[in-house]
Design a protein around this motif. Structure first.
Motif, PDB file in Angstrom:
ATOM      1  N   LEU A 604       0.831  -1.196   0.000  1.00 48.20           N
ATOM      2  CA  LEU A 604       0.000   0.000   0.000  1.00 48.20           C
ATOM      3  C   LEU A 604       0.868   1.248   0.000  1.00 48.20           C
ATOM      4  O   LEU A 604       1.909   1.288   0.660  1.00 48.20           O
ATOM      5  CB  LEU A 604      -0.912   0.020   1.235  1.00 48.20           C
ATOM      6  CG  LEU A 604      -2.009  -1.037   1.283  1.00 48.20           C
ATOM      7  CD1 LEU A 604      -2.676  -1.031   2.650  1.00 48.20           C
ATOM      8  CD2 LEU A 604      -3.044  -0.759   0.202  1.00 48.20           C
ATOM      9  N   PRO A 605       0.447   2.294  -0.705  1.00 46.79           N
ATOM     10  CA  PRO A 605       1.231   3.533  -0.705  1.00 46.79           C
ATOM     11  C   PRO A 605       1.226   4.171   0.674  1.00 46.79           C
ATOM     12  O   PRO A 605       0.229   4.091   1.405  1.00 46.79           O
ATOM     13  CB  PRO A 605       0.510   4.414  -1.731  1.00 46.79           C
ATOM     14  CG  PRO A 605      -0.897   3.899  -1.748  1.00 46.79           C
ATOM     15  CD  PRO A 605      -0.790   2.416  -1.511  1.00 46.79           C
ATOM     16  N   VAL A 606       2.317   4.784   1.055  1.00 47.36           N
ATOM     17  CA  VAL A 606       2.417   5.424   2.366  1.00 47.36           C
ATOM     18  C   VAL A 606       2.284   6.927   2.204  1.00 47.36           C
ATOM     19  O   VAL A 606       2.673   7.494   1.175  1.00 47.36           O
ATOM     20  CB  VAL A 606       3.748   5.075   3.059  1.00 47.36           C
ATOM     21  CG1 VAL A 606       3.831   3.585   3.346  1.00 47.36           C
ATOM     22  CG2 VAL A 606       4.940   5.512   2.216  1.00 47.36           C
ATOM     23  N   PRO A 607       1.750   7.609   3.216  1.00 46.05           N
ATOM     24  CA  PRO A 607       1.619   9.071   3.139  1.00 46.05           C
ATOM     25  C   PRO A 607       2.984   9.753   3.200  1.00 46.05           C
ATOM     26  O   PRO A 607       4.007   9.139   3.506  1.00 46.05           O
ATOM     27  CB  PRO A 607       0.775   9.408   4.378  1.00 46.05           C
ATOM     28  CG  PRO A 607       0.161   8.123   4.823  1.00 46.05           C
ATOM     29  CD  PRO A 607       1.120   7.053   4.423  1.00 46.05           C
ATOM     30  N   VAL A 608       2.969  11.040   2.948  1.00 44.90           N
ATOM     31  CA  VAL A 608       4.183  11.854   3.053  1.00 44.90           C
ATOM     32  C   VAL A 608       4.765  11.719   4.458  1.00 44.90           C
ATOM     33  O   VAL A 608       4.040  11.760   5.456  1.00 44.90           O
ATOM     34  CB  VAL A 608       3.859  13.331   2.753  1.00 44.90           C
ATOM     35  CG1 VAL A 608       5.077  14.217   3.017  1.00 44.90           C
ATOM     36  CG2 VAL A 608       3.391  13.480   1.322  1.00 44.90           C
ATOM     37  N   GLY A 609       6.066  11.524   4.530  1.00 47.84           N
ATOM     38  CA  GLY A 609       6.742  11.439   5.820  1.00 47.84           C
ATOM     39  C   GLY A 609       6.835  10.067   6.419  1.00 47.84           C
ATOM     40  O   GLY A 609       7.552   9.857   7.401  1.00 47.84           O
ATOM     41  N   VAL A 610       6.121   9.100   5.843  1.00 44.32           N
ATOM     42  CA  VAL A 610       6.092   7.749   6.396  1.00 44.32           C
ATOM     43  C   VAL A 610       7.069   6.856   5.631  1.00 44.32           C
ATOM     44  O   VAL A 610       7.040   6.824   4.406  1.00 44.32           O
ATOM     45  CB  VAL A 610       4.671   7.158   6.327  1.00 44.32           C
ATOM     46  CG1 VAL A 610       4.660   5.725   6.858  1.00 44.32           C
ATOM     47  CG2 VAL A 610       3.709   8.023   7.132  1.00 44.32           C
ATOM     48  N   PRO A 611       7.933   6.118   6.320  1.00 47.76           N
ATOM     49  CA  PRO A 611       8.899   5.259   5.619  1.00 47.76           C
ATOM     50  C   PRO A 611       8.216   4.112   4.885  1.00 47.76           C
ATOM     51  O   PRO A 611       7.203   3.574   5.331  1.00 47.76           O
ATOM     52  CB  PRO A 611       9.782   4.719   6.754  1.00 47.76           C
ATOM     53  CG  PRO A 611       9.573   5.644   7.899  1.00 47.76           C
ATOM     54  CD  PRO A 611       8.154   6.123   7.775  1.00 47.76           C
ATOM     55  N   GLY A 612       8.782   3.762   3.755  1.00 49.69           N
ATOM     56  CA  GLY A 612       8.292   2.624   2.988  1.00 49.69           C
ATOM     57  C   GLY A 612       9.367   2.158   2.024  1.00 49.69           C
ATOM     58  O   GLY A 612      10.405   2.808   1.840  1.00 49.69           O
ATOM     59  N   GLU A 613       9.121   1.011   1.389  1.00 46.67           N
ATOM     60  CA  GLU A 613      10.076   0.497   0.415  1.00 46.67           C
ATOM     61  C   GLU A 613       9.900   1.227  -0.909  1.00 46.67           C
ATOM     62  O   GLU A 613       8.784   1.445  -1.370  1.00 46.67           O
ATOM     63  CB  GLU A 613       9.891  -1.004   0.189  1.00 46.67           C
ATOM     64  CG  GLU A 613      10.901  -1.577  -0.797  1.00 46.67           C
ATOM     65  CD  GLU A 613      10.742  -3.053  -1.067  1.00 46.67           C
ATOM     66  OE1 GLU A 613      11.610  -3.635  -1.765  1.00 46.67           O
ATOM     67  OE2 GLU A 613       9.745  -3.647  -0.592  1.00 46.67           O
ATOM     68  N   LEU A 614      11.008   1.566  -1.529  1.00 49.17           N
ATOM     69  CA  LEU A 614      10.967   2.238  -2.816  1.00 49.17           C
ATOM     70  C   LEU A 614      10.899   1.222  -3.944  1.00 49.17           C
ATOM     71  O   LEU A 614      11.736   0.325  -4.040  1.00 49.17           O
ATOM     72  CB  LEU A 614      12.210   3.126  -2.989  1.00 49.17           C
ATOM     73  CG  LEU A 614      12.338   3.851  -4.335  1.00 49.17           C
ATOM     74  CD1 LEU A 614      11.152   4.783  -4.571  1.00 49.17           C
ATOM     75  CD2 LEU A 614      13.649   4.613  -4.400  1.00 49.17           C
ATOM     76  N   LEU A 615       9.894   1.373  -4.789  1.00 49.20           N
ATOM     77  CA  LEU A 615       9.769   0.596  -6.018  1.00 49.20           C
ATOM     78  C   LEU A 615      10.070   1.530  -7.186  1.00 49.20           C
ATOM     79  O   LEU A 615       9.548   2.646  -7.241  1.00 49.20           O
ATOM     80  CB  LEU A 615       8.364   0.019  -6.174  1.00 49.20           C
ATOM     81  CG  LEU A 615       7.764  -0.737  -4.975  1.00 49.20           C
ATOM     82  CD1 LEU A 615       6.384  -1.268  -5.348  1.00 49.20           C
ATOM     83  CD2 LEU A 615       8.666  -1.849  -4.515  1.00 49.20           C
ATOM     84  N   VAL A 616      10.912   1.072  -8.112  1.00 49.91           N
ATOM     85  CA  VAL A 616      11.309   1.906  -9.244  1.00 49.91           C
ATOM     86  C   VAL A 616      10.869   1.242 -10.538  1.00 49.91           C
ATOM     87  O   VAL A 616      11.174   0.069 -10.789  1.00 49.91           O
ATOM     88  CB  VAL A 616      12.835   2.128  -9.272  1.00 49.91           C
ATOM     89  CG1 VAL A 616      13.224   2.973 -10.491  1.00 49.91           C
ATOM     90  CG2 VAL A 616      13.297   2.813  -7.998  1.00 49.91           C
ATOM     91  N   GLY A 617      10.147   1.986 -11.363  1.00 49.82           N
ATOM     92  CA  GLY A 617       9.711   1.493 -12.646  1.00 49.82           C
ATOM     93  C   GLY A 617      10.113   2.447 -13.753  1.00 49.82           C
ATOM     94  O   GLY A 617      10.788   3.443 -13.519  1.00 49.82           O
ATOM     95  N   GLY A 618       9.693   2.128 -14.967  1.00 51.20           N
ATOM     96  CA  GLY A 618       9.968   3.014 -16.080  1.00 51.20           C
ATOM     97  C   GLY A 618      10.971   2.448 -17.062  1.00 51.20           C
ATOM     98  O   GLY A 618      11.303   1.255 -17.056  1.00 51.20           O
ATOM     99  N   ALA A 619      11.502   3.340 -17.901  1.00 48.53           N
ATOM    100  CA  ALA A 619      12.351   2.925 -19.013  1.00 48.53           C
ATOM    101  C   ALA A 619      13.695   2.371 -18.577  1.00 48.53           C
ATOM    102  O   ALA A 619      14.362   1.698 -19.359  1.00 48.53           O
ATOM    103  CB  ALA A 619      12.566   4.113 -19.958  1.00 48.53           C
ATOM    104  N   GLY A 620      14.117   2.649 -17.345  1.00 44.20           N
ATOM    105  CA  GLY A 620      15.432   2.207 -16.905  1.00 44.20           C
ATOM    106  C   GLY A 620      15.471   0.849 -16.255  1.00 44.20           C
ATOM    107  O   GLY A 620      16.566   0.365 -15.919  1.00 44.20           O
ATOM    108  N   VAL A 621      14.323   0.204 -16.056  1.00 43.86           N
ATOM    109  CA  VAL A 621      14.313  -1.086 -15.364  1.00 43.86           C
ATOM    110  C   VAL A 621      15.021  -2.142 -16.213  1.00 43.86           C
ATOM    111  O   VAL A 621      14.734  -2.311 -17.401  1.00 43.86           O
ATOM    112  CB  VAL A 621      12.876  -1.530 -15.047  1.00 43.86           C
ATOM    113  CG1 VAL A 621      12.867  -2.918 -14.398  1.00 43.86           C
ATOM    114  CG2 VAL A 621      12.213  -0.524 -14.129  1.00 43.86           C
ATOM    115  N   ALA A 622      15.966  -2.836 -15.590  1.00 44.60           N
ATOM    116  CA  ALA A 622      16.761  -3.831 -16.306  1.00 44.60           C
ATOM    117  C   ALA A 622      15.911  -5.017 -16.725  1.00 44.60           C
ATOM    118  O   ALA A 622      14.792  -5.223 -16.227  1.00 44.60           O
ATOM    119  CB  ALA A 622      17.915  -4.304 -15.428  1.00 44.60           C
TER     120      ALA A 622
END
Length: 883
Positions: A604-622
């Motif tokens: 689930l997305p976390v609000p501003v200021g709350v720690p969470g795991e970063l998921l990265v998507g887009g054109a750079g994903v290997a």
């Protein structure tokens, strides 16, 4: 009347193993206690208040139980904790309500059977029972505090709990408050104190008190708004599992979706070679790269790469997705070879000639590279059955006889550009397969981030096995700039590197913070009292940028940029412009065509200021990990549904987060981050044991597996510490000897050096009878002792320094290695030295002896005695003795 003995037994059980809540704060906790507080009051919308009252009544609990249940749930989300405790004042007593916000049976959280998952309704009932039990065992706060020994009570926070909950008015079913309860007991107020009042005239109101030393008013407001959204979602659907409740409003979700994207329109179908060819055609006689006295034009670079490419394609069958290993020192031949592999259509696999043979052999076997581009002197280290070698020196005539024209295009955007190996937690490195399209998107994004003149002269000082080297190599070539290459000696000599930067008026230098620190020292020594105006853009990357270092870099050049990104997302996923060095340095916003999502353990997305795991998507994903479909499937995920699509409050429902709409393929970074109020990301650490050392990713598990294979080691753990050597982060190996075995530092270093690259060989060793364990039987890494007096030293008799030269060397080592005493026979590396510390020692000894000291001298003369002799010989003759 409460049975005091039984009550204290009850509270011992409740408080056993309770750890501080540690919610994310806007500022670090002050060293000196600060009791200053402020508060924020909010009226609950009537519809939400009615829903909460109705849900409480349907579950047979009072309104404050429902509010407290929502508060507990919020705190768990906010602090990423399942084990949460809240203090409730009651007529001079303090009731501690503790709950593990997990399922009430062993069924895993990710089960599809919702009947066995903890719901808000079930938690209501559980909290009500917990509160009743607490009332039955109420004791004065002072007796409760006595259950924690005074030496274990924190001085910088509330002595028992960091969150309180109470009422503003006296009434039926409400605990009687006093104004003092909000400030708690002890030297510090609680981190958060939530109070409530429900009156016919004003309706349901919530008040949040908070210490101003830790929180801003905006953060307190966000927390209250999130609590309201969570209560509304939970009470509308009390039978929904807690793990599926999403507290974000549509406005918050839209804001995060905007922050998490950076769409850019770049030409489709373009390859890196197309971009470089355009510059070659436009300015063929312009200088493309400089290494020492050698300058190579764009035309010459193109011709040399074409010839080698023809040889690779015609004689060795190199084509799309064929891995080609390149094992060369940093220099012109390396640049030519990498371009030639791409021109032949292949994917380059960089190898460091200094890595152990076993490491090189593993990478070659793992990639099944059919051909290696190298030098004749390295042939014996790289040969293997079915593998061809092309030596750029001894095969020069054959290479130059090949065609000068560019080979027909062999690889498109979806084919591989390179494979880089990173450390693996299971003890096996993994090869990250990056496509041409991902590399092109990165470089075009970097071109936008660093517009001219920043790319006119770019420093190339990074090993090709480190992914950020791709920016140093290719960004200047696609913009018409030039590569300014640093040789091995310059890279390890900050004064020489600073001189190189100034001599060529370098406009962009990219280094890790660990490398920038000694280089800044060298610039300070070089500049003295004057502050020359440099047209230098400082680019820091590879590890967290400390605040003090950020402030120093701002004084060096015209611009400072901080970058972040895993190898799996093609070097950079975010960049931050650094202008104000106050507070934590952000990692910034997404690079072009990158999408970011910050999520909790349930996705689930976390609000501003709350720690969470970063998921990265887009054109750079290997593409993934070469030959590792299982690991690829684990770390590279299809984000369907998109957690930031419009909301109904429940994950995956029609019209809810995602509503069936996906966000594409994303890489799970394992990095803990949080959104800052200005839309930038702050890096907080790792969710696992992985660490960053001098920009390199290091999995302690890989080092542990190597150490555990040694016959003298029964058990081991590896940790990155900042208390082993002052000002440095050092890998420390904690080893338990096997029965009837003696451990020796030199033997363990040599063992690790057989298979691990130098940066992964522990710099300090601690020998223990046994490793500390948690209650669950796992290694308690937090209980591993600081090296200090526990550090194992060389197994030789101590001989004190015997002359002025030895005393000067011993003194420099002791200062750099944080050692009480250093003897004439002590070995620099056995005492915990490494290449970065050697650089600092060389600078210190240069001042002492008035000599220019290459770092290689410290690697060749590793004892105080031998180094002192070499220094005196050089001082007398002007030449360094032969190694």
């Amino acid at each position: 009347m409460t049975d005091t003995s039984a009550a204290l037994t009850h509270w011992r059980t409740v408080l056993d193993g309770l750890e501080p809540l540690d919610p994310p704060t806007d500022r670090p906790r002050p060293a000196t206690p600060d009791r200053s507080t402020s508060h924020l009051t909010l009226t609950v919308p009537a519809t939400t208040a009615d829903t909460v009252r109705k849900t409480a009544a349907e579950h047979g609990v009072a309104l404050p139980v429902a509010l407290l249940t929502g508060y507990l749930t919020l705190l768990g989300r906010w602090a990423r904790r399942h084990d949460v405790a809240v203090g409730v004042p009651a007529d001079g007593d303090l009731l501690v309500l503790r709950d593990c916000l997990t399922d009430d049976d062993p069924t895993p959280l990710d089960t599809s059977d919702d009947a066995h998952r903890l719901t808000f309704g079930r938690l209501l009932t559980r909290v009500d029972a917990t509160w009743a039990a607490a009332r039955d065992h109420a004791v004065p706060f002072t007796r409760l505090a006595e259950l924690t020994p005074s030496h274990e009570r924190p001085s910088d926070r509330h002595p028992l709990v960091q969150a309180l909950f109470g009422a503003d008015v006296k009434g039926a079913g409400q605990e009687r408050p006093t104004e003092e309860w909000r400030t708690g007991a002890g030297p510090c107020p609680p981190d958060l104190a939530l109070s409530w009042a429900d009156e016919p005239r004003t309706g349901l109101r919530l008040r949040l008190d908070y210490p101003t030393a830790l929180f801003d008013a905006a953060t307190a407001e966000r927390l209250l708004q999130t609590l309201l959204a969570l209560l509304a979602a939970a009470c509308e659907r009390p039978a929904t599992p807690l793990s599926a409740l999403d507290p974000l409003t549509d406005e918050q979700r839209a804001e995060l979706r905007t922050w998490g994207g950076n769409p850019a329109h770049y030409p489709t179908g373009t390859t890196l070679l197309d971009l470089i060819a355009a510059q070659t055609e436009q300015n063929p006689e312009a200088t493309a790269l400089v290494f020492g006295d050698e300058e190579v034009t764009y035309r010459d670079l193109d011709l040399r790469a074409n010839r080698l490419a023809h040889r690779l394609r015609a004689d060795h069958g190199v084509g799309p997705d064929v891995p080609v290993a390149v094992c060369l020192e940093r220099g012109t031949e390396l640049v030519v070879a990498l371009l030639a592999v791409l021109k032949a259509g292949g994917a380059y696999v960089p190898l460091d000639p200094e890595h152990p043979v076993e490491r090189l052999s593993f990478v070659l076997t793992d990639t099944a590279a059919p051909v290696v581009v190298t030098r004749e002197s390295l042939r014996a280290r790289l040969a293997g059955a079915g593998r061809s070698l092309v030596a750029v020196d001894t095969d020069r005539a054959a290479i130059e006889a090949a065609g000068d024209d560019s080979p027909p295009r062999g690889a498109g955007p979806d084919h591989l550009a390179y494979v880089l190996h990173t450390s693996g937690s299971t003890g096996t490195p993994k090869g990250v397969a990056v496509t041409v399209g991902a590399l092109v998107n990165l470089l075009l994004g970097m071109r936008d981030t660093f517009p001219a003149p920043a790319t006119e002269r770019v420093l190339f000082a990074t090993s090709a096995t480190f992914d950020i080297a791709g920016v140093e190599l290719f960004l200047p070539l696609i913009t018409g700039g030039r590569i300014i290459g640093a040789d091995h000696e310059q890279v390890h000599n900050p004064r020489a590197l600073a001189a190189l930067v100034d001599h060529h008026a370098v406009t962009l230098a990219q280094l890790t913070p660990s490398a920038w620190r000694p280089l800044l020292d060298a610039f300070d020594a070089r500049d003295g009292d004057r502050r020359p105006a440099r047209e230098l853009t400082v680019f820091t990357a590879g590890e967290a940028l400390p605040t003090d270092l950020a402030a120093r870099t701002l004084r060096l050049g015209r611009r400072v940029v901080n970058g972040y990104g895993p190898t799996e997302t093609t070097v950079y996923a975010t960049v931050a412009e650094i202008r104000d060095p106050e507070g934590p340095v952000p990692i910034g916003r997404p690079t072009p065509n990158t999408t970011l999502r910050v999520v909790d353990d349930n996705g689930l997305p976390v609000p501003v200021g709350v720690p969470g795991e970063l998921l990265v998507g887009g054109a750079g994903v290997a593409r993934g990990y070469l030959g590792r479909p299982d690991l690829t499937a684990e770390r590279f995920i299809e984000l369907t549904p998109d957690p930031l699509a419009p909301d109904t409050g429940v994950l995956g429902t029609a019209g809810g987060p995602g509503g069936g709409r996906g966000a594409g393929r994303h890489y799970r970074t394992g990095d803990l981050v949080r959104w800052l109020p200005d839309g930038q990301l702050e890096y907080l650490g790792r969710l696992d044991q992985q660490v960053k050392l001098r920009g390199f990713r290091v999995e302690p598990g890989e080092i542990e597996s190597v150490l555990a294979a040694h016959e003298d080691v029964a058990d081991c753990a590896v940790s990155l510490r900042d208390d082993a050597v002052p000002g440095e982060r050092v890998l420390v190996a904690y080893c338990v000897p096997a029965a009837d075995r003696d451990l020796e530092v030199s033997a363990l270093r040599e063992w690790c050096g057989r298979t691990l690259p130098n940066y992964m060989v522990p710099g300090a060793y601690v020998f223990l009878d046994r490793l500390p364990l948690t209650a669950g039987g796992k290694t308690d890494r937090r209980a591993l002792p600081a090296p200090g007096d526990h550090r194992a030293g060389p197994a030789v008799r101590f001989v004190g320094p015997r002359n002025a030269a030895e005393r000067a060397v011993a003194r420099a080592w002791a200062e750099a290695l944080w050692a009480d005493e250093v003897g004439a026979l002590d070995d620099f590396f056995e005492l915990g030295g490494d290449s970065l510390i050697a650089t600092r020692v060389a600078l210190r000894l240069q001042e002492e002896f008035g000599l220019e000291i290459p770092v290689r001298v410290l690697f060749a003369r590793t004892t105080v005695e031998s180094l002192a002799k070499a220094l005196m010989t050089a001082r007398r003759t002007g030449d360094w003795p032969a190694d």
